[in-house]
Each structure stands twice: as structure tokens, then as C-alpha cells.
Design a protein around this motif. Structure first.
Motif, short mmCIF file in Angstrom:
data_model
loop_
_atom_site.label_atom_id
_atom_site.label_comp_id
_atom_site.label_asym_id
_atom_site.label_seq_id
_atom_site.Cartn_x
_atom_site.Cartn_y
_atom_site.Cartn_z
N MET A 1 0.77 -1.15 -0.02
CA MET A 1 0.02 -0.05 -0.01
C MET A 1 0.81 1.23 -0.15
O MET A 1 1.96 1.29 0.43
N GLN A 3 2.36 4.68 0.94
CA GLN A 3 2.52 5.42 2.01
C GLN A 3 1.86 6.77 1.86
O GLN A 3 2.28 7.78 1.13
N CYS A 4 0.44 7.02 2.48
CA CYS A 4 -0.15 8.29 2.11
C CYS A 4 0.19 9.44 2.83
O CYS A 4 0.94 9.20 4.03
N HIS A 60 0.95 9.09 7.22
CA HIS A 60 0.15 7.83 6.92
C HIS A 60 -0.55 7.44 8.23
O HIS A 60 0.10 7.50 9.20
N GLY A 61 -1.96 7.35 8.22
CA GLY A 61 -2.52 6.46 9.43
C GLY A 61 -3.24 7.71 10.30
O GLY A 61 -3.82 7.46 11.30
N GLY A 96 -1.63 9.24 -2.83
CA GLY A 96 -2.47 8.38 -2.38
C GLY A 96 -3.85 8.51 -3.11
O GLY A 96 -4.23 9.61 -3.56
N GLU A 175 -7.36 4.98 -0.68
CA GLU A 175 -6.23 5.48 0.26
C GLU A 175 -6.42 6.57 1.16
O GLU A 175 -6.20 6.55 2.43
N SER A 204 -9.04 0.76 6.48
CA SER A 204 -7.77 0.30 5.43
C SER A 204 -7.18 1.67 4.72
O SER A 204 -6.47 1.53 4.11
N GLY A 206 -5.43 5.10 4.50
CA GLY A 206 -4.05 5.48 4.99
C GLY A 206 -4.49 6.84 5.66
O GLY A 206 -3.62 7.18 6.64
#
Lengths: 250, 279
Positions: A1, A3-4, A60-61, A96, A175, A204, A206
Motif C-alpha cells: 500500500m 504511504q499516504c 500515513h495513518g 494516495g 487510500e 484500510s 491511509g
């Protein structure tokens, strides 16, 4: 995936206002109205300064809540990130794929059938033909609309329409998700089903950015908060601190 | 919910890289995903005729009704044999419908998709290709009348008729940048569509569609020779009538095409991002 990432650096956005004799509409001296961005006039051209010197980074996250009163620039900020609005100055860089959970279904004719709506969005989001059948099955099952999908949207009740739009808005994994205002739809049973679907989708994701006036919604999904006022970032930090900041009188 | 797939980002293929960036902006995405603009155009046409018995066949019927009425009246007025006038009129009208759409209908491209442009970051070039492809579908419906007249022996089908195939390709390609210019102008300056709708009838009357260019003499011939629309109409009409294309007409149309691409691609590249503010 992937990395947003999303980064805005010194972003300004001036939205031009077009109206005949627009100058007459603007009285001087200018006062900052309690809501909305500044209304400026530059050589007879009127524009609203919707965002002013906005800078922040999201890794990300991170799940960010946009907090602010009506017209503070929350939706505009989402539109800048999604690429709908070009910044007047500054830089916007986003890594993303982006999914926007707002205004879906707007502007489409009520003469279209549910199936045509599904096909339309399938084509717009450039999905391969082989996946159309999966999409139709997914939406038929999720919305429980059954044979109604063969009928024009104008025959649907508000709730049925909301079901279809909610299903379409959440049919594709992305994303980065940008959400404006409430994301609930339909009756209580459907709300539960929908929130499960959204949760699965957002788990799911990012990056997630939600603009809302509902503290419950924001607390449910976000960990950080960004307070906007008159198009300016007043603070960015942990969500609770952002709520405290927002509640404080000026 | 295992249907999630992301549109893959293809790297730009080599031959496309040879094009200037402004032209690329207008055609790269649509060339990569022709299914999107073709299916949107078809959906749009079907929508327009929703709840009618004939559906898009109305496009064909409109031309039939128009041709019959005009042939009966104008054929007699100009003392032209009915069959000859019907052939001239139908082929000219097929051309005129395209020209009129390029001046008027395609201008509303961004306006009619405004909700969409304001809520998704979809590449706006797609809408331009949708508008032009819609006209191609309409032209295909008009061609039914042409085919019928060929079958009944009203319009001669000769070796020159095959020139219509490259003509349509050229017409399509010219119309892309023209649509970009017209739709951007119409979105920004709302008076334009009003102005065009009041001028369009005049334009139709002064362009040789109902009358032959040879009917004018002296200085009045300038109405024909200085009228750019005459060349486009002639470009479409001549092969349909089974006659050889005049090289001057081809040169003027190709010249206009190059001009439209240079200007249209640049206008699009510069202004497309502001369209969202104008809707």
C-alpha cells in the motif's frame, strides 16, 4: 500500500465572485462578517478569501477532524485537497488515491434508473468492465433495493435514494477519504449496516479527513483536530485540545 | 465488498510524449479511457429521449420532417427539381446540425456537468470528448436519412462518397479544441449563449444550406467566401453528394483545425482549472 501523505504549504484560495454590478453589492468600509471568509475587492473584481496561509502535514495513518463554524473553510479545504479547487497560491501535495464522500449523486437526472446510476459511477471511476457485475451485486445486496434498481430514481423515497447514494459513495476502496458533514443515511437498521461498511472502508484508509459539526462523529473516527476560522488555521493538535480551543470565546 | 480496484496509472506512452503539454492536457486522459466518454455520451443521449416512444430515433425523424417540409416549399421557390433539392438540403443540414451544435450546444458542456465538476476531481477533458462524441452519435442518426435517400436513388453514391470517412475523422478532431474554447467561454461569459442563440438563425440563413452558393453574384458572393461555416458545411456536404472535394475547402478546414488546436489547447491548459469557480 502507498504511504499516504498530504501536505499543504502556505495555501491561499481566492474564489472569484461573478455578478453584474458586483461592486455595488459590497459596502465599504469592510467588516469581517462573523461567518465566512473575507470579501475583498481588487480593482473592481470581488473575491472571497476562502483560505488564508493554510499549512499542515498529515502522515500515513492520521485521522484529522476539521472543526469550525459555517463558512470557516472546512469544505473548501477538502475540495483543495481533493483537487477540485486549484490553490491561488501555495502548494498542495497529496500522495494516495482519494475518495470523496460528499455530494455524490448531485446533478444527476431523476429519470435515470438505479442501475444506470451504478453504471455511470462505475464508468466515471474508470473501473474495468469485468467488475461491473460485482459492483451491481454488492450494491443490490447492501441497499436491499431489489427490483427498484430497475426503476427511475424519481420513484424512490428520500430514504431509498439516500441508501443508493450511500452505497455508491462507499463502493470503492481508497487510500485517502475526505468526508463532509454527516455520513449517516436511511433508517436505524440501515444506519448500523452503513456504519459497519464505512468502518471497514476506513480501517484500510491511509488518511482520513472529516469536516463536521458533530463531536460524536469526530470523536469516533479522529485523533487530531484542526480548527479553522475565517479561512485560517487557528490551531492543530490532539482532538480534545482542538475542541477546547474551538469552545473558547475569542 | 471485494470490488475495490483502483484505476491504474499508466505511464505516458512514447508517441504521446511527442505532443506539446497543452495538447496532451486535452487528449491524454480521454485517449487512455475511451470507454468513459463514449458511454457517458450514449447515456446522455438516451436520457434526453427518456419516456418517448421513439427514443433517440427522434433525431432521425426530426430531419425527415424538416426535409419534407422544406423541400416542398423551398424547392418550388428556387425552382429546383424536388429530388435534387432534397439531396442538397439533407446533406447540407447534416453539416449544419454539426456546425450549430459546435456554436451552441457544446458551449453548455461544463454548465451541464457543473455538479460533477464541483464535487469530483475528474479530468474535465472527458466532458469535452463526451460533447463531441454526442454530436457524432447524432450525426449517425442523421445518416439514416442519407442512407435511405441513397437507396431510393435520390442521392448518387460514387467513389467520392468514401471521402466522408476521413471527413468525419477530421471533423471530430477539429471539434475537440473548438469545444474546449466554446465551453470555457460560455462558462465564463454567460451572455455569450444568449448572443449565439439570437445569431444562430441569421447564420443559418446566410450560409448556403437552403440555397446554392451559385445563386449569389457580385459582391454578395463574399457572404459565401468569407463565411468560415460555409467551408465546414461544404466539407461535409460535398462527399455526401458524391462529388469530389474542392482542395480550397479542404485547405481552409485543415487550416482552421490547426488554428483551433493551437488556440484551444492553450486556452484549455490555462483556464480549465478556473472553470470550477465559474459554474
Amino acid at each position: 500500500m502507498t504511504q499516504c501523505r498530504a501536505e499543504l504549504r502556505n495555501v491561499y484560495l481566492n474564489i472569484p465572485v461573478f455578478a453584474p454590478n458586483q461592486m455595488r453589492l459590497i459596502r465599504k468600509p469592510q467588516f469581517l462578517s462573523p461567518v465566512g471568509g473575507n470579501i475583498n475587492d481588487n480593482k473592481g473584481k470581488v473575491h472571497i478569501q476562502a483560505l488564508r496561509n493554510v499549512s499542515f502535514e498529515l502522515e500515513h495513518g492520521e485521522h484529522l477532524a476539521l472543526i469550525g463554524h459555517n463558512g470557516a473553510g472546512k469544505s473548501t479545504l477538502l475540495k483543495i485537497i481533493s483537487g477540485i479547487y486549484p490553490p491561488s497560491a501555495g502548494e498542495v501535495s497529496v500522495r494516495g488515491s482519494i475518495g470523496c464522500l460528499f455530494d455524490i449523486g448531485a446533478g444527476l437526472t431523476p429519470e435515470m434508473t438505479g442501475h444506470e446510476y451504478i453504471k455511470f459511477y462505475h464508468a466515471v471511476y474508470s473501473n474495468p468492465n469485468e467488475l461491473l457485475q460485482d459492483l451491481i451485486e454488492d450494491i443490490t445486496e447492501f441497499t436491499e433495493l431489489g427490483n427498484y434498481l430497475e426503476l427511475p430514481i424519481r420513484t424512490y423515497s428520500e430514504g431509498m435514494r439516500a441508501r443508493l447514494m450511500a452505497a455508491l459513495a462507499t463502493a470503492w476502496r481508497r487510500e485517502i477519504f475526505l468526508i463532509d458533514e454527516g455520513i449517516g443515511a436511511g433508517d436505524a437498521a440501515f444506519q448500523i449496516k452503513f456504519s459497519q461498511r464505512v468502518n471497514a472502508l476506513l480501517e484500510s484508509a491511509g488518511l482520513l479527513i472529516i469536516a463536521s459539526h458533530s463531536p460524536e462523529l469526530l470523536r469516533k473516527y479522529c485523533t487530531r483536530g484542526l480548527v479553522l476560522k475565517h479561512g485560517e488555521v487557528r490551531m492543530i493538535g490532539p482532538l480534545d485540545e482542538a475542541f477546547d480551543f474551538y469552545a473558547r470565546p475569542d | 465488498m471485494n470490488i475495490a480496484r483502483l484505476a491504474s496509472n499508466h505511464p505516458t506512452s512514447n508517441w504521446l510524449r511527442l505532443l506539446p503539454s497543452s495538447i496532451l492536457a486535452l487528449c491524454e486522459a480521454p485517449l487512455r479511457n475511451p470507454r468513459l466518454w463514449t458511454s457517458l455520451a450514449w447515456m446522455d443521449i438516451v436520457q434526453n429521449y427518456r419516456r418517448t416512444m421513439l427514443g433517440p430515433a427522434w433525431i432521425t425523424v426530426n430531419l425527415i420532417i424538416f426535409t419534407i417540409a422544406m423541400t416542398l416549399v423551398y424547392g418550388a421557390l428556387f425552382s429546383v427539381p424536388t429530388r435534387e433539392y432534397a439531396a442538397f438540403l439533407v446533406c447540407g443540414m447534416i453539416g449544419w446540425f454539426w456546425v450549430a451544435a459546435m456554436l451552441q450546444e457544446v458551449g453548455n458542456t461544463f454548465l451541464s456537468y457543473s455538479h460533477f465538476i464541483k464535487s469530483t476531481s475528474i479530468n474535465k477533458a472527458f466532458f469535452i470528448w463526451v460533447a463531441v462524441f454526442k454530436q457524432t452519435i447524432i450525426l449517425a442518426h442523421h445518416m439514416v436519412v442519407y442512407a435511405a435517400l441513397v437507396i431510393f436513388g435520390v442521392i448518387p453514391f460514387t467513389v467520392y462518397s468514401f471521402a466522408f470517412i476521413p471527413v468525419i475523422v477530421v471533423l471530430f478532431l477539429i471539434s475537440i479544441p473548438l469545444t474546449a474554447i466554446v465551453s470555457i467561454l460560455f462558462a465564463r461569459y454567460r451572455d455569450l449563449s444568449r448572443l449565439v442563440s439570437s445569431l444562430i438563425i441569421v447564420l443559418m440563413m446566410i450560409t448556403p444550406i437552403f440555397w446554392q452558393p451559385g445563386m449569389l453574384t457580385g459582391w454578395r458572393l463574399k457572404f459565401v467566401h468569407l463565411n468560415p461555416f460555409y467551408y465546414i458545411i461544404e466539407f461535409i456536404r460535398t462527399p455526401l453528394l458524391g462529388k469530389p472535394l474542392d482542395p480550397t475547402v479542404v485547405a481552409v478546414v485543415l487550416g482552421m483545425g490547426i488554428f483551433f488546436w493551437v488556440v484551444g489547447a492553450e486556452v484549455y491548459r490555462r483556464y480549465q482549472k478556473y472553470v470550477v469557480f465559474w459554474l
